[in-house]
Write an enzyme that holds these catalytic residues in place. Structure first.
Site, PDB file in Angstrom:
ATOM      1  N   PRO A 149       0.760  -1.271  -0.012  1.00  0.00           N
ATOM      2  CA  PRO A 149      -0.139   0.030  -0.063  1.00  0.00           C
ATOM      3  C   PRO A 149       0.848   1.238  -0.023  1.00  0.00           C
ATOM      4  O   PRO A 149       1.679   1.552   0.752  1.00  0.00           O
ATOM      5  CB  PRO A 149      -0.805  -0.202   1.230  1.00  0.00           C
ATOM      6  CG  PRO A 149      -0.875  -1.555   1.640  1.00  0.00           C
ATOM      7  CD  PRO A 149       0.504  -2.175   1.174  1.00  0.00           C
ATOM      8  N   CYS A 150       0.554   2.159  -0.895  1.00  0.00           N
ATOM      9  CA  CYS A 150       1.477   3.271  -1.023  1.00  0.00           C
ATOM     10  C   CYS A 150       0.978   4.605  -0.135  1.00  0.00           C
ATOM     11  O   CYS A 150       1.702   5.560  -0.296  1.00  0.00           O
ATOM     12  CB  CYS A 150       1.415   3.785  -2.688  1.00  0.00           C
ATOM     13  SG  CYS A 150      -0.163   4.115  -3.419  1.00  0.00           S
ATOM     14  N   GLN A 151       0.018   4.501   0.327  1.00  0.00           N
ATOM     15  CA  GLN A 151      -0.436   5.650   0.903  1.00  0.00           C
ATOM     16  C   GLN A 151       0.572   6.263   2.137  1.00  0.00           C
ATOM     17  O   GLN A 151       0.379   7.061   2.156  1.00  0.00           O
ATOM     18  CB  GLN A 151      -2.083   5.534   1.735  1.00  0.00           C
ATOM     19  CG  GLN A 151      -2.971   5.255   0.688  1.00  0.00           C
ATOM     20  CD  GLN A 151      -3.256   3.772   0.597  1.00  0.00           C
ATOM     21  OE1 GLN A 151      -2.159   3.075   0.614  1.00  0.00           O
ATOM     22  NE2 GLN A 151      -4.514   3.388   0.034  1.00  0.00           N
ATOM     23  N   PHE A 153       3.207   6.300   1.863  1.00  0.00           N
ATOM     24  CA  PHE A 153       4.568   7.035   1.338  1.00  0.00           C
ATOM     25  C   PHE A 153       4.248   7.960   0.321  1.00  0.00           C
ATOM     26  O   PHE A 153       4.974   8.806  -0.275  1.00  0.00           O
ATOM     27  CB  PHE A 153       5.543   6.089   0.486  1.00  0.00           C
ATOM     28  CG  PHE A 153       5.898   4.653   1.514  1.00  0.00           C
ATOM     29  CD1 PHE A 153       6.784   4.943   2.571  1.00  0.00           C
ATOM     30  CD2 PHE A 153       5.473   3.428   0.875  1.00  0.00           C
ATOM     31  CE1 PHE A 153       7.113   3.968   3.310  1.00  0.00           C
ATOM     32  CE2 PHE A 153       5.674   2.361   2.109  1.00  0.00           C
ATOM     33  CZ  PHE A 153       6.608   2.638   2.949  1.00  0.00           C
ATOM     34  N   SER A 154       2.845   8.257   0.011  1.00  0.00           N
ATOM     35  CA  SER A 154       2.447   9.219  -0.817  1.00  0.00           C
ATOM     36  C   SER A 154       2.593  10.499  -0.502  1.00  0.00           C
ATOM     37  O   SER A 154       2.576  11.229   0.769  1.00  0.00           O
ATOM     38  CB  SER A 154       0.821   8.921  -1.074  1.00  0.00           C
ATOM     39  OG  SER A 154       0.527   9.995  -1.961  1.00  0.00           O
TER      40      SER A 154
END
EC number: 2.1.1.37
Length: 473
Positions: A149-151, A153-154
Site C-alpha cells: 500500500p502506497c498511502q 509514502f504518498s
C-alpha cells in the site's frame, strides 16, 4: 455439462428474494431458461453474478491449476491485477494472488478462479505461501511481485513511513520475499517512497529545543532501510522512477520499480518501448484519442451542475485557467488566491497527449478527469482502456469501487515491461539499455543517483549536528 438450480436455491445463495431472482432472469443478468411457469438457472452464471455484486464472498483457496510449464510468479497486494496481467502477458504463470480488499478479491475470483487466493499477508508464513501455490520446498519460485500500500509514502498523505500500519505490511512483504528466496522479486511503489522517512517526527517536535533528526528520520530513510536489508540478504538490486507512457501506456503515470536479484547482481533498467518525441528511434507516446475514441458504451459518474456550467466553456486540453478571469474567480472561489498550479481543477483531457495519472475518483474537484469533449468524467470503460485492462475483464462491486480498483492499478504495459526484463534475465538474454534515456520527469531517481544524494544529505546533517554540539550553531 452445466448444473442448473431452482429459483428458491438461487435466492438462498444470494440472500435475496425469489421475486428479485426472477427479475434478474428476465433481464438477462442470470443465464436461465424457462420451464413452464418457472426458471432454472445456470449455477456458474449465478456464481459469477454473486461475485460481481459481492453477494458471494471470495474465499481463500489454494491453486486449482498448478501444472504450467511457464516460469512461476506469485503476486501480493494484487489489487485488480494490472501488474499481474502484464507479468502474465510477458510469459509467466501467475500462480497466487494475495489481496485484502473485498472488491478486488471478488474481481480476482471472477477473472482468475483457478489461481490461489489469499487475504491478509500478515496471516501467512513462507510455508503457507508455498502450499497455497502448489509448491514444495524444493520448487523454485522465479518471480514475486508486489506493490505494498502506497498511502504511507504518498506525497498526498501524512508521510508516516513505516510507523504507519500500511508501512508494516511493506516490511512483512520484504521479509516473505527474503524467506521464499525467489530468483527475482519486485517492489512497486509511488514516487513518495524516494523521499519518505523511515520514522516520521511531527514538525512541532523539531527545532532547536528538540534532538536532531536521526538518519531514519531524514528524507529517504525508508528506502535506505530497504536497501540495507537487501544488501545484508545478498540480493542485488536496481531501481528507477518509470513513466508508464515510455512503455506504451496512454497515460503519464510514474512509479518506483525496485528489481531484486538473488544472484547478487544489479539488474538493468526496464526496456522502454516508446519515448515522448520518438527519441532513440522508438515510437512516440500513445495518445488518449488512439485509446478511447472507439468505445461505444459508457458507465460513469456525473459532475454537479455548478461545475458543468464551466466545462461547457472549455475545449479539449483546457482547464480553469482558460476561462475569463472573472469566471476563474467565480469557479475557484478562495482557491483562486492560493498557491500551486491547481491544474487538476476543471480539467478537460487532451486528445493528442497521454492521459494524466488516473485517480481513484475522476470527479473530485482538485483532480477532475473530464472527457475531452463530452460533459462528463471519464467512464469506467475508458479507465479500463487507459490502464490497458482487457475488454472482457470483469470488475466487481459498485461503480465507485470499480473506479478505485482501476485507478489504483499498475498499467498492464508497465507490468509487461517488468516481466519481459526478468524473463530475459532468467534466459540469459542481453537487455537493451538506452544511454541517457529520460525515464521520468524527475532527477536523481536511479539507485546510484539516489544513493549519492542520500549520502550527501546524511553527511550534511552530521556536519550540522557536530557544529551544534561544538556550539557553532
Amino acid at each position: 455439462m452445466s448444473t442448473e438450480i431452482t429459483i428458491k436455491e438461487a435466492a438462498m445463495q444470494l440472500g435475496i428474494s425469489e421475486q428479485r431472482v426472477r427479475t434478474l432472469c428476465r433481464q438477462g443478468d442470470l443465464t436461465a431458461r424457462k420451464i413452464g411457469n418457472t426458471w432454472v438457472i445456470d449455477a456458474k452464471s449465478l456464481n459469477r453474478y454473486g461475485l460481481k455484486t459481492a453477494h458471494h464472498v471470495a474465499e481463500d483457496h489454494p491453486t486449482y491449476l498448478a501444472n504450467s510449464a511457464k516460469p512461476i510468479a506469485l503476486s501480493f497486494f494484487s489489487g485488480a491485477m494490472g501488474l499481474d496481467l502484464g507479468i502474465e502477458k510477458a510469459g509467466f504463470d501467475v500462480r497466487l494472488a494475495c489481496e485484502i480488499d473485498k472488491f478486488c478479491r471478488q474481481t480476482i475470483a471472477l477473472n482468475k478462479p483457478d489461481i490461489a487466493l489469499l487475504t491478509d499477508i500478515n496471516d501467512y508464513n513462507a510455508d503457507d505461501i508455498r502450499s497455497a501455490a502448489g509448491l514444495n520446498k524444493r520448487d523454485e519460485i522465479d518471480l514475486i511481485v508486489g506493490g505494498p500500500p502506497c498511502q504511507a509514502f504518498s506525497t498526498a498523505g501524512n508521510r508516516k513511513g513505516f510507523n504507519d500500519e500500511r508501512g508494516n505490511v511493506f516490511l512483512k512483504y520484504l521479509q516473505l520475499c527474503l524467506e521464499l528466496r525467489p530468483k527475482y522479486f519486485v517492489i512497486e511503489n509511488v514516487r513518495g517512497l524516494l523521499s519518505c522517512p523511515m520514522e516520521h517526527r511531527p514538525h512541532e517536535q523539531r527545532g532547536k529545543d528538540f534532538p536532531d533528526l536521526s538518519e531514519d528520520e531524514l528524507k529517504g530513510g525508508a528506502l535506505n532501510f530497504i536497501i540495507n536489508r537487501l544488501e545484508k540478504s545478498g540480493y542485488g538490486y536496481s531501481f528507477n522512477l518509470y513513466n508508464s507512457a515510455n512503455f506504451g501506456t496512454p497515460q503519464i503515470r510514474e512509479r518506483v520499480i525496485i528489481v531484486c536479484s538473488r544472484d547478487g547482481k544489479a539488474p538493468p533498467f526496464l526496456m522502454p518501448t516508446h519515448s515522448e518525441n520518438a527519441e532513440h528511434g522508438l515510437p512516440k507516446w500513445n495518445t488518449l484519442k488512439k485509446c478511447i475514441s472507439k468505445i461505444d458504451k459508457h458507465d460513469h459518474l456525473t459532475f454537479p451542475e455548478k461545475r458543468l456550467k464551466y466545462y461547457r466553456l472549455l475545449k479539449p486540453g483546457e482547464n480553469w485557467k482558460n476561462l475569463p478571469v472573472e469566471l476563474q474567480k467565480e469557479a475557484m472561489g478562495k482557491s483562486f488566491y492560493s498557491g500551486g498550479g491547481k491544474t487538476g481543477f476543471l480539467r478537460r483531457l487532451a486528445w493528442d497527449k497521454p492521459s494524466p495519472t488516473l485517480v481513484t475518483h475522476p470527479a473530485m474537484p482538485a483532480t477532475d478527469l473530464a472527457h475531452p469533449e463530452e460533459d462528463r468524467p471519464l467512464s469506467i470503460q475508458e479507465y479500463k482502456k487507459i490502464q490497458e485492462f482487457p475488454d472482457e475483464w470483469d470488475l466487481a462491486g459498485p461503480l465507485i469501487q470499480q473506479y478505485k480498483q482501476v485507478g489504483n492499478a499498475v498499467p498492464v504495459s508497465l507490468g509487461q515491461a517488468v516481466g519481459a526484463l526478468v524473463l530475459n534475465l532468467l534466459n540469459g538474454i542481453d537487455v537493451i539499455q538506452y544511454k541517457g534515456f529520460k525515464y521520468s520527469r524527475y532527477k536523481c531517481t536511479t539507485d546510484k543517483e539516489w544513493r549519492n544524494e542520500f549520502i550527501k544529505l546524511v553527511n550534511s546533517h552530521n556536519s550540522k549536528t557536530e557544529q551544534k554540539e561544538l556550539g557553532f550553531v
